[in-house]
Design an enzyme around this catalytic site. Structure first.
Site, PDB file in Angstrom:
ATOM      1  N   CYS A 177      -4.874  12.279  12.354  1.00  0.00           N
ATOM      2  CA  CYS A 177      -5.621  11.015  12.357  1.00  0.00           C
ATOM      3  C   CYS A 177      -5.464  10.440  13.762  1.00  0.00           C
ATOM      4  O   CYS A 177      -4.878  11.060  14.642  1.00  0.00           O
ATOM      5  CB  CYS A 177      -5.084  10.060  11.293  1.00  0.00           C
ATOM      6  SG  CYS A 177      -3.491   9.379  11.720  1.00  0.00           S
ATOM      7  N   LYS A 216       0.850  -1.211   0.000  1.00  0.00           N
ATOM      8  CA  LYS A 216       0.000   0.000   0.000  1.00  0.00           C
ATOM      9  C   LYS A 216       0.878   1.251   0.000  1.00  0.00           C
ATOM     10  O   LYS A 216       0.641   2.192  -0.758  1.00  0.00           O
ATOM     11  CB  LYS A 216      -0.873  -0.006   1.240  1.00  0.00           C
ATOM     12  CG  LYS A 216      -1.525   1.332   1.571  1.00  0.00           C
ATOM     13  CD  LYS A 216      -2.427   1.280   2.787  1.00  0.00           C
ATOM     14  CE  LYS A 216      -1.693   1.414   4.077  1.00  0.00           C
ATOM     15  NZ  LYS A 216      -1.309   2.786   4.449  1.00  0.00           N
ATOM     16  N   ASN A 217       1.905   1.249   0.833  1.00  0.00           N
ATOM     17  CA  ASN A 217       2.710   2.461   1.032  1.00  0.00           C
ATOM     18  C   ASN A 217       3.729   2.691  -0.067  1.00  0.00           C
ATOM     19  O   ASN A 217       4.430   3.699  -0.065  1.00  0.00           O
ATOM     20  CB  ASN A 217       3.377   2.441   2.410  1.00  0.00           C
ATOM     21  CG  ASN A 217       2.345   2.590   3.519  1.00  0.00           C
ATOM     22  OD1 ASN A 217       1.177   2.872   3.241  1.00  0.00           O
ATOM     23  ND2 ASN A 217       2.760   2.362   4.737  1.00  0.00           N
ATOM     24  N   ASP A 268       5.037   0.622  11.838  1.00  0.00           N
ATOM     25  CA  ASP A 268       3.822  -0.040  11.339  1.00  0.00           C
ATOM     26  C   ASP A 268       3.716  -1.495  11.783  1.00  0.00           C
ATOM     27  O   ASP A 268       2.697  -2.137  11.519  1.00  0.00           O
ATOM     28  CB  ASP A 268       3.754   0.032   9.809  1.00  0.00           C
ATOM     29  CG  ASP A 268       3.530   1.446   9.332  1.00  0.00           C
ATOM     30  OD1 ASP A 268       3.724   1.703   8.133  1.00  0.00           O
ATOM     31  OD2 ASP A 268       3.200   2.316  10.174  1.00  0.00           O
ATOM     32  N   ARG A 307      -8.518  -0.683   4.910  1.00  0.00           N
ATOM     33  CA  ARG A 307      -7.672   0.338   4.303  1.00  0.00           C
ATOM     34  C   ARG A 307      -6.312  -0.234   3.917  1.00  0.00           C
ATOM     35  O   ARG A 307      -5.657   0.245   3.013  1.00  0.00           O
ATOM     36  CB  ARG A 307      -7.459   1.493   5.293  1.00  0.00           C
ATOM     37  CG  ARG A 307      -8.715   2.228   5.650  1.00  0.00           C
ATOM     38  CD  ARG A 307      -8.412   3.486   6.412  1.00  0.00           C
ATOM     39  NE  ARG A 307      -7.422   4.285   5.678  1.00  0.00           N
ATOM     40  CZ  ARG A 307      -6.965   5.448   6.117  1.00  0.00           C
ATOM     41  NH1 ARG A 307      -7.373   5.940   7.277  1.00  0.00           N
ATOM     42  NH2 ARG A 307      -6.082   6.137   5.423  1.00  0.00           N
ATOM     43  N   ARG A 321       0.095  14.494  12.578  1.00  0.00           N
ATOM     44  CA  ARG A 321       0.536  14.278  11.196  1.00  0.00           C
ATOM     45  C   ARG A 321       0.729  15.595  10.415  1.00  0.00           C
ATOM     46  O   ARG A 321       0.114  15.836   9.385  1.00  0.00           O
ATOM     47  CB  ARG A 321      -0.435  13.372  10.451  1.00  0.00           C
ATOM     48  CG  ARG A 321      -0.842  12.099  11.145  1.00  0.00           C
ATOM     49  CD  ARG A 321       0.256  11.082  11.274  1.00  0.00           C
ATOM     50  NE  ARG A 321       0.680  10.491  10.030  1.00  0.00           N
ATOM     51  CZ  ARG A 321       0.087   9.455   9.436  1.00  0.00           C
ATOM     52  NH1 ARG A 321      -0.996   8.935   9.972  1.00  0.00           N
ATOM     53  NH2 ARG A 321       0.574   8.954   8.303  1.00  0.00           N
TER      54      ARG A 321
HETATM   55  C1  EPZ Z   1       4.278   6.937   6.039  1.00  0.00           C
HETATM   56  O1  EPZ Z   1       3.511   7.972   6.652  1.00  0.00           O
HETATM   57  C2  EPZ Z   1       3.366   5.722   5.994  1.00  0.00           C
HETATM   58  N1  EPZ Z   1       2.200   6.008   5.166  1.00  0.00           N
HETATM   59  C3  EPZ Z   1       2.938   5.349   7.421  1.00  0.00           C
HETATM   60  O2  EPZ Z   1       2.147   4.170   7.334  1.00  0.00           O
HETATM   61  C4  EPZ Z   1       4.191   5.046   8.234  1.00  0.00           C
HETATM   62  O3  EPZ Z   1       3.819   4.762   9.564  1.00  0.00           O
HETATM   63  C5  EPZ Z   1       5.132   6.264   8.202  1.00  0.00           C
HETATM   64  O4  EPZ Z   1       5.437   6.613   6.834  1.00  0.00           O
HETATM   65  C6  EPZ Z   1       6.440   5.995   8.929  1.00  0.00           C
HETATM   66  O5  EPZ Z   1       7.086   4.905   8.360  1.00  0.00           O
HETATM   67  C7  EPZ Z   1       2.320   5.947   3.824  1.00  0.00           C
HETATM   68  O6  EPZ Z   1       3.381   5.692   3.283  1.00  0.00           O
HETATM   69  C8  EPZ Z   1       1.078   6.224   3.037  1.00  0.00           C
HETATM   70  P1  EPZ Z   1       6.372  10.371   8.058  1.00  0.00           P
HETATM   71  P2  EPZ Z   1       4.075   9.493   6.641  1.00  0.00           P
HETATM   72  O7  EPZ Z   1       6.244  11.584   7.227  1.00  0.00           O
HETATM   73  O8  EPZ Z   1       4.740   9.776   5.355  1.00  0.00           O
HETATM   74  C9  EPZ Z   1       6.241  13.630  11.502  1.00  0.00           C
HETATM   75  C10 EPZ Z   1       0.332   2.772   7.793  1.00  0.00           C
HETATM   76  O9  EPZ Z   1      -0.077   2.252   8.843  1.00  0.00           O
HETATM   77  N2  EPZ Z   1       6.189  14.588  10.397  1.00  0.00           N
HETATM   78  O10 EPZ Z   1       7.624   9.556   7.987  1.00  0.00           O
HETATM   79  O11 EPZ Z   1       2.973  10.375   7.067  1.00  0.00           O
HETATM   80  C11 EPZ Z   1       4.928  12.875  11.640  1.00  0.00           C
HETATM   81  O12 EPZ Z   1       4.020  13.619  12.417  1.00  0.00           O
HETATM   82  C12 EPZ Z   1       0.777   4.225   7.787  1.00  0.00           C
HETATM   83  O13 EPZ Z   1       0.435   2.173   6.684  1.00  0.00           O
HETATM   84  C13 EPZ Z   1       6.270  15.958  10.673  1.00  0.00           C
HETATM   85  O14 EPZ Z   1       6.379  16.362  11.831  1.00  0.00           O
HETATM   86  O15 EPZ Z   1       5.162   9.384   7.804  1.00  0.00           O
HETATM   87  C14 EPZ Z   1       5.329  11.599  12.311  1.00  0.00           C
HETATM   88  O16 EPZ Z   1       5.398  11.801  13.701  1.00  0.00           O
HETATM   89  C15 EPZ Z   1       0.610   4.878   9.151  1.00  0.00           C
HETATM   90  N3  EPZ Z   1       6.204  16.836   9.645  1.00  0.00           N
HETATM   91  C16 EPZ Z   1       6.714  11.327  11.753  1.00  0.00           C
HETATM   92  O17 EPZ Z   1       7.190  12.600  11.235  1.00  0.00           O
HETATM   93  C17 EPZ Z   1       6.074  16.433   8.338  1.00  0.00           C
HETATM   94  O18 EPZ Z   1       6.030  17.291   7.435  1.00  0.00           O
HETATM   95  C18 EPZ Z   1       6.743  10.288  10.640  1.00  0.00           C
HETATM   96  O19 EPZ Z   1       6.043  10.811   9.572  1.00  0.00           O
HETATM   97  C19 EPZ Z   1       5.991  15.048   8.081  1.00  0.00           C
HETATM   98  C20 EPZ Z   1       6.057  14.140   9.116  1.00  0.00           C
END
Ligand code: EPZ
Length: 428
Positions: free
Chosen positions: A125, A22-23, A315, A407, A130
């Site tokens: 969420c 998915k990701n 995850d 999802r 996020r």
């Molecule tokens: C991706 O989310 C995945 N989703 C998530 O999977 C996964 O948990 C996550 O990466 C970490 O591996 C998809 O790929 C669609 P991040 P993403 O940006 O891109 C903070 C699942 O269960 N952050 O690496 O949103 C954020 O708040 C989902 O399949 C900022 O502060 O993850 C979080 O605490 C859940 N500012 C951390 O970084 C930003 O601009 C990780 O976020 C972006 C992120």
């Protein structure tokens, strides 16, 4: 709302086809916006989030076709064709973006190709606020004018984006993906430091290169992207879902069974391998498949700290916690990526688990058994941890709000039932 009923206690045995990730599929779908030629994706999982992304792309004017069964990708997923030649709109509305946060991944491609975009802020969420500040700061470093107003991001680059040096304060997966796609059409070179290194990042880079992008260093913390003035179409197979594979490996262990995971080689469990072995799992690699199960006796306690790749994946945290509830000994599970990713804890405790939250960590004392109970799913991975607990528990577990599961897990009850689980989906 659908519910899932499980009669626990059956050791899993058999084989499970791992679906496309998915990701990986979600950013790959957004990449179609970078070209007026057709992007064909194979081994795409049939999931609610994929449908949500397709709906958003159609709203923008992308012709999305397919999801028929696809055999030539080796996976069991569907093939879709995405044609963004007719995109006339760069507005992504809240009512679509709020359904699936990864919608923010259309922002980079839109502003890179069309010089403007207006995309709803995705909002938080269940697992955290996020924010997308790293996405926006990175696009600004590429010359985009960014304004946030009335819950929307407005990005403009009338003269197009220009390459730049970006250093991410945190190795954000989504920010890395948005910036890779944007930089691919920027004038000049972009250096992205502290880039995320997940396999899904490498898969996106492979597809972008097939489309004509010049990207080096994908999968390392420093990526160099030489922008080009246009990108072409491609035909790309989505990688197998390592989180799904890790989930079923733990399902085998928690039930005392042994399953064969098909569709991803031994590397698919890479980031969790060490902790799974510590917990007593044995893994026998094969050609494009891996057999997993408990080496002997009882699961062993193992401390876990979630980290960006190649660390233990956030995850898989909830699933590992379910496994640790039955381990011999006490384990500490620390979540460092999201601020609220312990919502499975109270539900697991209702099934007899002994878990105490101590600031950012959960202290899990293994118990001899869990008992089935009606439980509530709250987010995608918390939901599947309750499924795992139900597979091992004595008696019946009823998991409510399973739309969270749909999802991210394709045909979950079919895959588990095929391995002997007593599991059914009840509608209404
Ligand atoms: C991706 O989310 C995945 N989703 C998530 O999977 C996964 O948990 C996550 O990466 C970490 O591996 C998809 O790929 C669609 P991040 P993403 O940006 O891109 C903070 C699942 O269960 N952050 O690496 O949103 C954020 O708040 C989902 O399949 C900022 O502060 O993850 C979080 O605490 C859940 N500012 C951390 O970084 C930003 O601009 C990780 O976020 C972006 C992120």
């Amino acid at each position: 709302m659908d519910r899932i009923l499980i009669q626990g206690g059956t050791p899993l045995s058999g084989s499970i086809d791992i679906s496309g990730a998915k990701n990986a599929a979600l950013p790959l779908m957004a990449a179609c916006l970078l070209t007026e030629e057709t992007l064909r994706l194979r081994n795409v999982p049939s999931l609610v989030d994929i449908s949500s992304m397709a709906r958003l792309l159609r709203q923008l004017g992308v012709a999305v076709e397919g999801m028929e069964e696809d055999t030539d990708a080796g996976g069991v997923g569907g093939a879709i064709s995405l044609d963004a030649a007719g995109v006339g709109d760069t507005f992504a509305p809240y009512d679509l973006v709020r359904r699936m946060r990864a919608s923010i991944l259309v922002l980079g491609p839109l502003v890179a190709r069309f010089g403007e975009a207006r995309v709803s802020l995705p909002g938080g969420c269940a697992i955290g606020t996020r924010p997308v500040d790293l996405h926006l700061a990175g696009l600004a470093a590429l010359g985009a004018e960014i304004a946030v107003e009335n819950g929307y991001v407005r990005a403009r680059a009338a003269q197009g984006l220009r390459g730049g040096a970006i250093s991410l304060p945190f190795a954000s997966v989504g920010a890395t993906e948005n910036l890779m796609m944007a930089a691919s059409l920027a004038r000049g070179e972009t250096v992205l430091a502290n880039a995320a290194r997940e396999p899904e990042i490498v898969d996106l880079a492979d597809c972008l290169v097939a489309m004509g992008a010049a990207i080096e260093g994908a999968g390392t913390e420093r990526m160099m992207i030489q922008g080009t003035d246009r990108l072409g179409g491609a035909d790309h197979a989505v990688i197998a879902d390592r989180i799904e594979a890790g989930t079923w490996a733990m399902a085998a262990a928690i039930t005392g069974g042994c399953v064969e995971l098909k569709g991803g080689g031994p590397a698919i469990l890479q980031a969790a391998l060490g902790k799974l072995a510590d917990a007593g799992l044995k893994m026998e690699p094969g050609d494009g498949r891996i057999r997993v199960g408990l080496a002997s006796g009882r699961v062993r306690a193992s401390d876990v700290v979630t980290e960006p790749y190649p660390g233990f994946p956030t995850d898989l945290q909830a699933q590992m916690m379910a496994l640790m509830t039955l381990a011999e000994g006490c384990s500490t599970i620390t979540e460092t990526i999201f601020e609220n990713r312990f919502m499975h804890v109270p539900e697991l405790c209702r099934m007899g688990a002994d878990i105490r939250i101590d600031r950012g960590s959960a202290v899990v004392s293994g118990v001899s058994h869990l008992t089935g109970a009606p439980v509530m799913a709250t987010d995608l991975r918390a939901s599947v941890s309750l499924i795992l607990a139900g597979l091992a528990a004595r008696g019946e577990t009823e998991v409510n709000r399973v739309y969270h599961l749909d999802r991210g897990y394709e045909r979950i009850e079919d895959k588990l039932a095929a391995c002997g689980a007593v599991i059914e989906r009840v509608g209404g």
